[in-house]
Scaffold this motif. Structure first.
Motif, PDB file in Angstrom:
ATOM      1  N   ALA A  34      30.132  42.609  44.967  1.00  0.00           N
ATOM      2  CA  ALA A  34      29.086  43.613  45.191  1.00  0.00           C
ATOM      3  C   ALA A  34      28.122  43.172  46.291  1.00  0.00           C
ATOM      4  N   GLY A  35      27.939  41.873  46.442  1.00  0.00           N
ATOM      5  CA  GLY A  35      27.045  41.363  47.473  1.00  0.00           C
ATOM      6  C   GLY A  35      27.758  40.864  48.708  1.00  0.00           C
ATOM      7  N   SER A  36      29.036  41.196  48.837  1.00  0.00           N
ATOM      8  CA  SER A  36      29.868  40.591  49.880  1.00  0.00           C
ATOM      9  C   SER A  36      29.756  41.263  51.244  1.00  0.00           C
ATOM     10  N   THR A  37      29.283  42.488  51.300  1.00  0.00           N
ATOM     11  CA  THR A  37      29.213  43.333  52.507  1.00  0.00           C
ATOM     12  C   THR A  37      30.599  43.735  53.012  1.00  0.00           C
ATOM     13  N   LEU A  38      31.650  43.581  52.214  1.00  0.00           N
ATOM     14  CA  LEU A  38      32.999  43.931  52.639  1.00  0.00           C
ATOM     15  C   LEU A  38      33.215  45.440  52.647  1.00  0.00           C
ATOM     16  N   ASP A  39      33.983  45.908  53.626  1.00  0.00           N
ATOM     17  CA  ASP A  39      34.386  47.305  53.670  1.00  0.00           C
ATOM     18  C   ASP A  39      35.670  47.534  52.877  1.00  0.00           C
ATOM     19  N   TYR A  40      36.540  46.548  52.865  1.00  0.00           N
ATOM     20  CA  TYR A  40      37.823  46.664  52.169  1.00  0.00           C
ATOM     21  C   TYR A  40      38.295  45.279  51.757  1.00  0.00           C
ATOM     22  N   VAL A  41      39.254  45.258  50.841  1.00  0.00           N
ATOM     23  CA  VAL A  41      39.906  44.018  50.422  1.00  0.00           C
ATOM     24  C   VAL A  41      41.408  44.277  50.339  1.00  0.00           C
ATOM     25  N   ILE A  42      42.186  43.301  50.812  1.00  0.00           N
ATOM     26  CA  ILE A  42      43.629  43.329  50.634  1.00  0.00           C
ATOM     27  C   ILE A  42      43.962  42.513  49.391  1.00  0.00           C
ATOM     28  N   ILE A  43      44.585  43.135  48.406  1.00  0.00           N
ATOM     29  CA  ILE A  43      45.030  42.441  47.201  1.00  0.00           C
ATOM     30  C   ILE A  43      46.477  42.006  47.443  1.00  0.00           C
ATOM     31  N   ASP A  44      46.699  40.707  47.478  1.00  0.00           N
ATOM     32  CA  ASP A  44      48.032  40.210  47.817  1.00  0.00           C
ATOM     33  C   ASP A  44      48.956  40.191  46.616  1.00  0.00           C
ATOM     34  N   SER A  45      50.094  40.885  46.728  1.00  0.00           N
ATOM     35  CA  SER A  45      51.132  40.761  45.703  1.00  0.00           C
ATOM     36  C   SER A  45      52.457  40.349  46.323  1.00  0.00           C
ATOM     37  N   GLU A  46      52.399  39.917  47.608  1.00  0.00           N
ATOM     38  CA  GLU A  46      53.601  39.370  48.241  1.00  0.00           C
ATOM     39  C   GLU A  46      53.749  37.891  47.887  1.00  0.00           C
ATOM     40  N   HIS A  47      52.696  37.128  48.125  1.00  0.00           N
ATOM     41  CA  HIS A  47      52.723  35.696  47.827  1.00  0.00           C
ATOM     42  C   HIS A  47      51.934  35.361  46.563  1.00  0.00           C
ATOM     43  N   GLY A  48      51.150  36.323  46.065  1.00  0.00           N
ATOM     44  CA  GLY A  48      50.394  36.105  44.837  1.00  0.00           C
ATOM     45  C   GLY A  48      51.271  36.301  43.609  1.00  0.00           C
ATOM     46  N   SER A  49      50.701  36.055  42.419  1.00  0.00           N
ATOM     47  CA  SER A  49      51.473  36.128  41.177  1.00  0.00           C
ATOM     48  C   SER A  49      50.877  37.121  40.188  1.00  0.00           C
ATOM     49  N   ARG A  50      50.197  38.130  40.696  1.00  0.00           N
ATOM     50  CA  ARG A  50      49.557  39.100  39.815  1.00  0.00           C
ATOM     51  C   ARG A  50      50.572  40.105  39.258  1.00  0.00           C
ATOM     52  N   ASP A  51      50.371  40.502  38.007  1.00  0.00           N
ATOM     53  CA  ASP A  51      51.213  41.547  37.447  1.00  0.00           C
ATOM     54  C   ASP A  51      50.567  42.908  37.695  1.00  0.00           C
ATOM     55  N   ARG A  52      51.253  43.976  37.285  1.00  0.00           N
ATOM     56  CA  ARG A  52      50.778  45.329  37.583  1.00  0.00           C
ATOM     57  C   ARG A  52      49.433  45.613  36.923  1.00  0.00           C
ATOM     58  N   GLY A  53      49.234  45.087  35.711  1.00  0.00           N
ATOM     59  CA  GLY A  53      47.976  45.324  35.017  1.00  0.00           C
ATOM     60  C   GLY A  53      46.797  44.708  35.739  1.00  0.00           C
ATOM     61  N   LEU A  54      46.952  43.478  36.211  1.00  0.00           N
ATOM     62  CA  LEU A  54      45.861  42.806  36.912  1.00  0.00           C
ATOM     63  C   LEU A  54      45.575  43.485  38.244  1.00  0.00           C
ATOM     64  N   ILE A  55      46.617  43.914  38.946  1.00  0.00           N
ATOM     65  CA  ILE A  55      46.404  44.641  40.204  1.00  0.00           C
ATOM     66  C   ILE A  55      45.603  45.905  39.947  1.00  0.00           C
ATOM     67  N   ASP A  57      43.509  46.478  37.497  1.00  0.00           N
ATOM     68  CA  ASP A  57      42.130  46.104  37.161  1.00  0.00           C
ATOM     69  C   ASP A  57      41.336  45.773  38.430  1.00  0.00           C
ATOM     70  N   LEU A  58      41.944  45.010  39.354  1.00  0.00           N
ATOM     71  CA  LEU A  58      41.258  44.652  40.594  1.00  0.00           C
ATOM     72  C   LEU A  58      40.973  45.873  41.446  1.00  0.00           C
ATOM     73  N   VAL A  59      41.938  46.783  41.522  1.00  0.00           N
ATOM     74  CA  VAL A  59      41.741  48.021  42.277  1.00  0.00           C
ATOM     75  C   VAL A  59      40.535  48.777  41.737  1.00  0.00           C
ATOM     76  N   GLN A  60      40.484  48.955  40.428  1.00  0.00           N
ATOM     77  CA  GLN A  60      39.372  49.698  39.828  1.00  0.00           C
ATOM     78  C   GLN A  60      38.044  48.992  40.044  1.00  0.00           C
ATOM     79  N   GLN A  61      38.043  47.659  39.945  1.00  0.00           N
ATOM     80  CA  GLN A  61      36.813  46.898  40.155  1.00  0.00           C
ATOM     81  C   GLN A  61      36.288  47.103  41.569  1.00  0.00           C
ATOM     82  N   LEU A  62      37.171  47.018  42.553  1.00  0.00           N
ATOM     83  CA  LEU A  62      36.766  47.205  43.944  1.00  0.00           C
ATOM     84  C   LEU A  62      36.266  48.627  44.187  1.00  0.00           C
TER      85      LEU A  62
END
Length: 276
Positions: A34-55, A57-62
């Motif tokens: 919230a304090g990052s000043t970011l316009d967007y974030v790329i959530i990595d699922s190519e080299h990361g190990s996140r499952d569909r549920g965590l992705i 959750d992160l999408v909704q949080q952002l």
């Protein structure tokens, strides 16, 4: 930024700013973002190990923070694009595209999901929809979604213009590690061969009014990307920024403690991360 605002800024020739997340998983990161000043974030699922549920959750949080959430999918298999859309992503980054067929299939999946089967194949091959009503419905449903084409090899760089022209894409992504390795100069991001390749890709994208995203890892290399014309600015990652922040601040603390107490051993900072 919301996705419509981000797309509007890019179309107007303005820069936007983001980073890639490899490790963030907990929703407790919300206050940091919230304090990052970011316009967007790329959530990595190519080299990361996140499952569909965590992705999801992160999408909704952002999205609750008005940060556009884009998922880097694992491969050019269109099924992963559909999974990202189902997770609520505002867009996808499809890595390592090398053929027109890959770009057309993945972009069509983003623009037409949940269309599938024979009619999806027809859209990819001929642009034919089940009806004009279906086309209007799908166009409206996906109007703010963002498609980023990954150009990460010398063969892709050599045909980038025709790959851009084959589908309704929004931006071009360059992965420095993959690109330099393909060029035979692994991680030599200051090598003129790599810089000339960046210039060629950016020129082809600029010619068509599209922004270029280059995932550089350090401030000097990200500034070089900006100087070359990159506007979809993707700087470093959560783990890289955390590592450098720790190194920088603790180096200052060691120096201060040495002045006060003496005999504080210096510690050499080491880059312990793989840049992917």
């Amino acid at each position: 930024m919301k996705p419509a605002e981000l797309k509007s800024a890019l179309k107007a020739g303005k820069p936007v700013f983001g980073f890639m997340t490899f490790a963030i998983g907990s929703t407790r990161w919300g206050r940091v973002l919230a304090g990052s000043t970011l316009d967007y974030v790329i959530i990595d699922s190519e080299h990361g190990s996140r499952d569909r549920g965590l992705i999801s959750d992160l999408v909704q949080q952002l999205q609750t923070l008005d940060i556009t959430a884009i998922v880097r999918v694992p491969s050019t298999d269109p099924v992963y694009v559909a999974m990202a859309v189902d997770a609520g992503a505002d867009g996808v980054l499809v890595p390592y595209c090398e053929t027109i067929e890959e770009v057309k299939a993945c972009c069509a999946k983003l623009r037409t999901h949940p269309l599938k089967g024979e009619y999806y194949d027809r859209v990819v091959e001929t642009g034919e929809y089940p009806s004009e009503k279906s086309k209007a419905y799908l166009d409206n449903r996906h109007k703010d979604h963002i498609f980023i084409m990954g150009v990460e090899s010398e063969p892709a760089a050599n045909r980038v213009g025709e790959m851009i022209d084959c589908a309704d894409i929004d931006a071009v992504f360059i992965g420095p590690n993959d690109m330099t390795t393909s060029l035979g100069i692994p991680d030599e991001v200051e090598n003129p061969i790599y810089i000339d390749t960046l210039k060629k890709i950016i020129a082809e994208a600029d010619k068509r009014g599209l922004p270029t995203m280059i995932h550089q890892q350090t401030l000097p290399t990200s500034i070089t990307a900006i100087d070359l014309g990159a506007r979809f600015i993707l700087h470093a990652s959560d783990v890289g920024l955390l590592l450098r922040g720790l190194q920088t601040e603790f180096a200052e603390l060691r120096e201060a403690a040495g002045k006060k107490h003496g005999d504080v051993a210096a510690v050499d900072a080491e880059d312990t991360l793989d840049a992917i």
